[in-house]
Design a protein around this motif. Sequence first.
Motif, short mmCIF file in Angstrom:
data_model
loop_
_atom_site.label_atom_id
_atom_site.label_comp_id
_atom_site.label_asym_id
_atom_site.label_seq_id
_atom_site.Cartn_x
_atom_site.Cartn_y
_atom_site.Cartn_z
N SER A 96 0.83 -1.21 0.00
CA SER A 96 0.00 0.00 0.00
C SER A 96 0.86 1.25 0.00
CB SER A 96 -0.93 0.00 1.22
OG SER A 96 -1.84 -1.07 1.18
N PHE A 97 1.90 1.25 0.82
CA PHE A 97 2.79 2.42 0.90
C PHE A 97 3.45 2.68 -0.45
CE2 PHE A 97 6.74 4.65 1.83
CZ PHE A 97 6.30 5.64 2.70
N ILE A 98 3.92 1.63 -1.09
CA ILE A 98 4.58 1.79 -2.39
C ILE A 98 3.61 2.36 -3.42
CG2 ILE A 98 5.59 0.51 -4.33
CD1 ILE A 98 6.80 -1.39 -2.21
N VAL A 99 2.39 1.83 -3.46
CA VAL A 99 1.40 2.32 -4.43
C VAL A 99 1.03 3.77 -4.16
CG1 VAL A 99 -0.97 2.04 -5.24
CG2 VAL A 99 0.47 0.03 -4.92
N ILE A 100 0.80 4.12 -2.90
CA ILE A 100 0.43 5.49 -2.55
C ILE A 100 1.54 6.45 -2.95
CG2 ILE A 100 -0.09 7.08 -0.65
CD1 ILE A 100 -1.18 4.53 0.85
N MET A 101 2.77 6.12 -2.60
CA MET A 101 3.88 7.02 -2.91
C MET A 101 4.13 7.11 -4.41
SD MET A 101 4.60 8.37 -0.14
CE MET A 101 5.89 9.38 -0.87
N ALA A 102 3.89 6.01 -5.15
CA ALA A 102 4.04 6.06 -6.61
C ALA A 102 2.98 6.99 -7.21
CB ALA A 102 3.93 4.66 -7.19
N LEU A 103 1.74 6.88 -6.73
CA LEU A 103 0.67 7.76 -7.22
C LEU A 103 1.00 9.22 -6.91
CD1 LEU A 103 -2.48 5.70 -6.17
CD2 LEU A 103 -1.67 6.12 -8.50
N TYR A 104 1.53 9.45 -5.72
CA TYR A 104 1.88 10.82 -5.34
C TYR A 104 3.05 11.35 -6.15
CZ TYR A 104 3.98 14.67 -2.79
OH TYR A 104 4.54 15.89 -2.47
N GLU A 105 4.12 10.57 -6.20
CA GLU A 105 5.36 11.05 -6.80
C GLU A 105 5.26 11.24 -8.31
OE1 GLU A 105 9.09 12.50 -7.19
OE2 GLU A 105 8.06 12.06 -5.29
N PHE A 106 4.58 10.33 -9.00
CA PHE A 106 4.57 10.37 -10.45
C PHE A 106 3.34 11.04 -11.05
CE2 PHE A 106 7.22 6.60 -9.42
CZ PHE A 106 8.42 7.09 -9.93
N PHE A 107 2.32 11.28 -10.25
CA PHE A 107 1.11 11.90 -10.79
C PHE A 107 0.72 13.16 -10.00
CE2 PHE A 107 0.88 7.42 -11.99
CZ PHE A 107 0.65 7.53 -13.36
N VAL A 108 0.33 13.00 -8.76
CA VAL A 108 -0.19 14.13 -7.99
C VAL A 108 0.82 15.25 -7.87
CG1 VAL A 108 -1.11 14.87 -5.76
CG2 VAL A 108 -1.74 12.63 -6.69
N LYS A 109 2.02 14.92 -7.51
CA LYS A 109 3.05 15.94 -7.28
C LYS A 109 3.44 16.68 -8.54
CE LYS A 109 7.84 16.36 -5.70
NZ LYS A 109 9.04 15.62 -5.25
N ARG A 110 3.37 16.02 -9.69
CA ARG A 110 3.94 16.57 -10.92
C ARG A 110 2.92 17.21 -11.86
NH1 ARG A 110 9.16 14.64 -11.10
NH2 ARG A 110 9.57 12.93 -9.62
N VAL A 111 1.63 16.99 -11.61
CA VAL A 111 0.59 17.54 -12.49
C VAL A 111 -0.12 18.67 -11.74
CG1 VAL A 111 -1.49 17.05 -13.80
CG2 VAL A 111 0.31 15.30 -13.59
N ASN A 112 -0.03 19.88 -12.25
CA ASN A 112 -0.57 21.05 -11.55
C ASN A 112 -2.05 20.91 -11.23
OD1 ASN A 112 1.83 22.47 -11.29
ND2 ASN A 112 1.58 23.51 -13.26
N ALA A 113 -2.82 20.37 -12.17
CA ALA A 113 -4.25 20.22 -11.93
C ALA A 113 -4.51 19.27 -10.77
CB ALA A 113 -4.95 19.72 -13.19
N LEU A 114 -3.74 18.18 -10.71
CA LEU A 114 -3.89 17.23 -9.60
C LEU A 114 -3.42 17.83 -8.29
CD1 LEU A 114 -2.83 13.84 -11.23
CD2 LEU A 114 -5.13 14.62 -10.64
N ARG A 115 -2.37 18.63 -8.33
CA ARG A 115 -1.93 19.30 -7.11
C ARG A 115 -3.05 20.14 -6.53
NH1 ARG A 115 3.67 19.71 -6.15
NH2 ARG A 115 3.25 21.59 -4.92
N TYR A 116 -3.76 20.85 -7.39
CA TYR A 116 -4.87 21.68 -6.94
C TYR A 116 -6.00 20.82 -6.37
CZ TYR A 116 -8.74 25.01 -7.18
OH TYR A 116 -9.82 25.80 -6.88
N LEU A 117 -6.32 19.74 -7.05
CA LEU A 117 -7.42 18.88 -6.61
C LEU A 117 -7.10 18.14 -5.32
CD1 LEU A 117 -8.55 17.38 -10.03
CD2 LEU A 117 -9.62 19.23 -8.74
N PHE A 118 -5.82 17.98 -5.01
CA PHE A 118 -5.42 17.31 -3.78
C PHE A 118 -5.00 18.30 -2.69
CE2 PHE A 118 -5.56 13.66 -6.44
CZ PHE A 118 -5.68 12.56 -5.60
N GLY A 119 -5.36 19.56 -2.85
CA GLY A 119 -5.15 20.54 -1.79
C GLY A 119 -3.73 21.05 -1.66
N MET A 120 -2.89 20.83 -2.67
CA MET A 120 -1.50 21.27 -2.61
C MET A 120 -1.34 22.66 -3.22
SD MET A 120 0.41 17.75 -3.77
CE MET A 120 2.05 18.40 -3.43
N LYS A 121 -0.29 23.30 -2.83
CA LYS A 121 0.04 24.60 -3.43
C LYS A 121 0.59 24.37 -4.83
CE LYS A 121 1.04 26.86 0.96
NZ LYS A 121 2.06 27.55 1.78
N GLY A 122 0.31 25.32 -5.74
CA GLY A 122 0.76 25.19 -7.12
C GLY A 122 2.26 25.33 -7.29
#
Length: 371
Positions: free
Chosen positions: A345-371
């Motif tokens: 679970s940890f590996i999958v979560i961190m992979a989703l974060y590192e390769f998608f959420v963190k790097r895509v501005n639209a996803l950063r916004y949808l996940f409550g992160m600063k642009g």
Amino acid sequence: MNERKRFYDIDWLRVLGMFTIFLFHNARFFNEDDWHVKNFQLDFGMSVFVAILDHFIMPLFFVLSAYAIFYALKKRTNAEFMRERVIRLLIPLGVGMFTHIMLQVYIERITHGEFTGTFWQFIPTYFNGWYAFGGNFAWMGLHLWYLLMLFLFSWLMLSTFQRINRSQDFTTRIADTITKPFGVYLFIIPLFLMEILVSLSPDIVGRRDFGGWSPLTYLVFFVIGYLLASDSRYRPAIEKVRFISLALSLLTVLAAYIMLAEMNLPSTNPLYLLVRSTNSWSWLLAFMGFASQHLNFKNNFLKYANEAVLPFYILHQTVIVTIGYFIRDWTWAVFPKYLFLAATSFIVIMALYEFFVKRVNALRYLFGMKG
């Protein structure tokens, strides 16, 4: 909060607390209470582990959130603050409710014999009725209820917190009493009184359906956290009693177990509620005291992890439930299976974060992160 005055131990507690919540929800797959999906073999040890964490993990997050709000209100207008709350809390909540939370509800329904069919067949039925009231729509976002509750608390308490900020005499008088030797334990009193009130009218005043506590008790933790942030004298006062707090937390864990398991006291018994309130607050004082003493520093890991906390929280339970669904019938022993579930679970979560959420501005916004 400017760099000179930032307390990094609060950030460390947030990161370590999030990892503890992750371990907690992995254990929910194995403990003896019902959950969205369960292992074929349940385990008493996991039940004890979950019960101990129940006493302090979400109260800790409401205290830490109040600290963050105290400093946010120092540099934002009310309108700016509430706009930030919408972006950081309501948008991720809404995204979760209409996307991945749906998968958790589907898995719960099919593993509990309440639905047959594919996930795509389930999607139209997701909007039939309210979850927890006989329907499917997860209006509180399942594990994302914390985001909803934190938003509501922030909105409800905004004017009160602003008055506290303007009333230095008020906060000073409270701190004068609380920072005397052992005075920090006086905060047990409002927690205990609220728990008594909840037990007298659980269907009216509040239910303990959110992480083991009533929303109104969380509100007390939230307000206490704000008061702690309002005066610098609380930090050394909490540090001084950190060993006593740790000892008291361990003693009251044992006392709570004896009351429930050996004496068969109901969980609404006033003596048990006093022990429960003391246990929770003692854990929090121990964590804050040791963190203040040893974790008030920054490094690159803290910077990375602090930014990842919110997306990790948003994703973690859906990933755990999904992987749990596929391994629930594996005939492994409980502990190796727990380690496997947590690691994958940890590996999958961190992979989703590192390769998608963190790097895509639209996803950063949808996940409550600063642009």
